[in-house]
Write an enzyme that holds these catalytic residues in place. Structure first.
Site, PDB file in Angstrom:
ATOM      1  N   ASP A   1       0.821  -1.134  -0.057  1.00 59.34           N
ATOM      2  CA  ASP A   1      -0.074  -0.009  -0.044  1.00 59.34           C
ATOM      3  C   ASP A   1       0.858   1.488  -0.036  1.00 59.34           C
ATOM      4  O   ASP A   1       0.869   2.117   0.895  1.00 59.34           O
ATOM      5  CB  ASP A   1      -0.974   0.023   1.312  1.00 59.34           C
ATOM      6  CG  ASP A   1      -1.940  -1.088   1.143  1.00 59.34           C
ATOM      7  OD1 ASP A   1      -2.155  -1.671  -0.062  1.00 59.34           O
ATOM      8  OD2 ASP A   1      -2.312  -1.766   1.958  1.00 59.34           O
TER       9      ASP A   1
ATOM     10  N   THR B   1      -2.256  -5.215  -4.547  1.00 62.86           N
ATOM     11  CA  THR B   1      -2.311  -3.814  -4.614  1.00 62.86           C
ATOM     12  C   THR B   1      -3.512  -3.074  -4.423  1.00 62.86           C
ATOM     13  O   THR B   1      -4.603  -3.846  -4.425  1.00 62.86           O
ATOM     14  CB  THR B   1      -1.619  -3.458  -6.174  1.00 62.86           C
ATOM     15  OG1 THR B   1      -2.161  -4.182  -7.068  1.00 62.86           O
ATOM     16  CG2 THR B   1      -0.250  -3.863  -6.171  1.00 62.86           C
TER      17      THR B   1
ATOM     18  N   LYS C   1     -12.267  -4.612  -4.469  1.00 64.04           N
ATOM     19  CA  LYS C   1     -13.302  -5.114  -3.642  1.00 64.04           C
ATOM     20  C   LYS C   1     -14.446  -4.469  -4.468  1.00 64.04           C
ATOM     21  O   LYS C   1     -15.181  -3.464  -4.183  1.00 64.04           O
ATOM     22  CB  LYS C   1     -13.387  -4.278  -2.305  1.00 64.04           C
ATOM     23  CG  LYS C   1     -12.159  -5.166  -1.320  1.00 64.04           C
ATOM     24  CD  LYS C   1     -12.402  -4.261   0.003  1.00 64.04           C
ATOM     25  CE  LYS C   1     -11.182  -4.582   0.716  1.00 64.04           C
ATOM     26  NZ  LYS C   1      -9.928  -4.639   0.716  1.00 64.04           N
TER      27      LYS C   1
ATOM     28  N   ILE D   1     -23.096  -4.219  -9.923  1.00 64.48           N
ATOM     29  CA  ILE D   1     -23.718  -4.976 -10.742  1.00 64.48           C
ATOM     30  C   ILE D   1     -22.685  -5.637 -11.930  1.00 64.48           C
ATOM     31  O   ILE D   1     -21.552  -5.015 -12.227  1.00 64.48           O
ATOM     32  CB  ILE D   1     -24.991  -4.476 -11.680  1.00 64.48           C
ATOM     33  CG1 ILE D   1     -24.597  -3.574 -12.588  1.00 64.48           C
ATOM     34  CG2 ILE D   1     -26.065  -4.171 -10.836  1.00 64.48           C
ATOM     35  CD1 ILE D   1     -25.695  -2.975 -13.577  1.00 64.48           C
TER      36      ILE D   1
HETATM   37  O1  S5P Z   1     -11.171  -7.282   6.056  1.00 68.85           O
HETATM   38  C1  S5P Z   1     -10.042  -6.936   5.357  1.00 68.85           C
HETATM   39  C2  S5P Z   1      -9.926  -7.013   3.887  1.00 68.85           C
HETATM   40  C3  S5P Z   1      -8.778  -6.695   3.138  1.00 68.85           C
HETATM   41  S1  S5P Z   1      -8.431  -7.140   1.582  1.00 68.85           S
HETATM   42  N1  S5P Z   1      -9.207  -6.095   5.827  1.00 68.85           N
HETATM   43  C4  S5P Z   1      -7.908  -5.671   5.178  1.00 68.85           C
HETATM   44  O2  S5P Z   1      -7.082  -5.044   5.865  1.00 68.85           O
HETATM   45  N2  S5P Z   1      -7.810  -5.887   3.783  1.00 68.85           N
HETATM   46  C5  S5P Z   1      -6.778  -5.323   3.277  1.00 68.85           C
HETATM   47  O3  S5P Z   1      -5.553  -5.758   3.941  1.00 68.85           O
HETATM   48  C6  S5P Z   1      -6.322  -3.830   3.257  1.00 68.85           C
HETATM   49  O4  S5P Z   1      -7.012  -3.163   2.174  1.00 68.85           O
HETATM   50  C7  S5P Z   1      -4.887  -3.644   3.143  1.00 68.85           C
HETATM   51  O5  S5P Z   1      -4.316  -3.375   2.091  1.00 68.85           O
HETATM   52  C8  S5P Z   1      -4.438  -4.814   3.944  1.00 68.85           C
HETATM   53  C9  S5P Z   1      -4.010  -4.780   5.213  1.00 68.85           C
HETATM   54  O6  S5P Z   1      -3.078  -3.909   5.674  1.00 68.85           O
HETATM   55  P1  S5P Z   1      -2.212  -3.654   7.087  1.00 68.85           P
HETATM   56  O7  S5P Z   1      -1.400  -2.692   6.791  1.00 68.85           O
HETATM   57  O8  S5P Z   1      -3.387  -3.673   8.165  1.00 68.85           O
HETATM   58  O9  S5P Z   1      -1.675  -4.985   7.311  1.00 68.85           O
END
Ligand code: S5P
Length: 267
Positions: A38, A61, A93, A97
């Protein structure tokens, strides 16, 4: 070590090339780490991927957080992933539709042209998966969808009958490689694994070697607990990219996740 030994039923049940690529890369790098890269500038993202790439099993990404996106720059990200055989997973995400999702897979970023995996919510109904698959077919590529069955964030609404319906649909659609589960709560993950069975993957965000609640409602569980509870990939963002030494951190997450997989499989 052969992938079949460590992946067990997941290996025999999941024969799609992308699933096999993920499991093979994980065995080669002794890691279940999917890096959530990120970063908002391409040069930072590239530097990160090039430094920790050998300790990863996949690369995730959010293309729309990148401030200086160009097609050429993104081609370098794809090439950096290819250099170490990583699936490139765009965590878009999708939630619209089916027909609009298909268009969004193209659009400015041309996601269908470079992503191997995307995330989708099933809130709008099952056609969203067909929208993703149609977009990949439009550009002569194949890919897989990870449906959000749970989330790691505090107060989210992905539970009960909704989560059950996501799992039921995902189990019956060949385009669904698996599900996003909540890595911060091993008991929720164990429940998800019992509903999913052995024939789909569960990838889990909300994992950190330092367990606890964090900024903006994010929650963290330990990667070892997540894998023992049934996770097949730990999605790690700030645990690596905000570490003082991202390479050492990536190695530590790789080690914790790999040892847990060996323990789970008895290999
Ligand atoms: O429920 C979720 C789903 C996703 S894909 N919670 C999340 O945190 N994510 C993703 O995982 C979020 O968009 C981010 O890119 C990553 C978590 O990042 P961190 O810095 O908290 O480890």
């Amino acid at each position: 070590m052969e992938p079949a030994e460590v992946w067990g039923e997941r290996w025999s049940a999941m024969t799609a090339p992308i699933a096999r690529q993920y499991m093979t890369t994980a065995v080669r790098s002794n890691s279940l780490v999917c890096l959530a890269a990120d970063k908002s500038r391409i040069s930072d993202l590239l530097a990160l991927v090039r430094s920790v790439g050998p300790f990863l099993a996949a690369l995730k990404t959010h293309v729309d957080v990148v401030e200086d996106w160009t097609e050429e720059g993104w081609g370098e990200v794809r090439a950096a992933a290819d250099d170490v055989d990583l699936l490139l997973f765009e965590d878009r995400k999708f939630a619209d539709i089916g027909g609009i999702t298909q268009k969004q897979m193209h659009g400015l970023y041309g996601i269908a042209g470079w992503a191997d995996l995307v995330t989708a919510h099933l809130i709008s109904g099952p056609d969203i998966v067909d929208g993703c698959m149609a977009a990949w077919a439009d550009v002569g590529r194949n890919g897989g969808v990870l449906l959000l069955a749970q989330m790691s964030s505090r107060g989210n609404l992905l539970a009960g009958a909704y989560s059950d319906a996501v799992v039921a649909h995902g189990r019956s659609h060949d385009g669904v490689m698996g599900f996003i589960g909540n890595g911060s709560r091993p008991e929720e993950l164990r429940d998800l694994r019992s509903r999913v069975g052995e024939e789909r993957m569960i990838w889990t965000p909300g994992v950190n070697l330092v367990v606890g609640d964090c900024v903006m409602g994010q929650r963290y569980g330990h990667p070892r607990e997540a894998v023992l509870a049934g996770s097949d990939a730990i999605i790690v963002g700030s645990g690596i990219h905000k570490a003082d030494d991202p390479v050492a951190a990536a190695k530590a997450y790789a080690e914790a996740s790999w040892q847990a997989l060996l323990e789970r499989s008895g290999a």
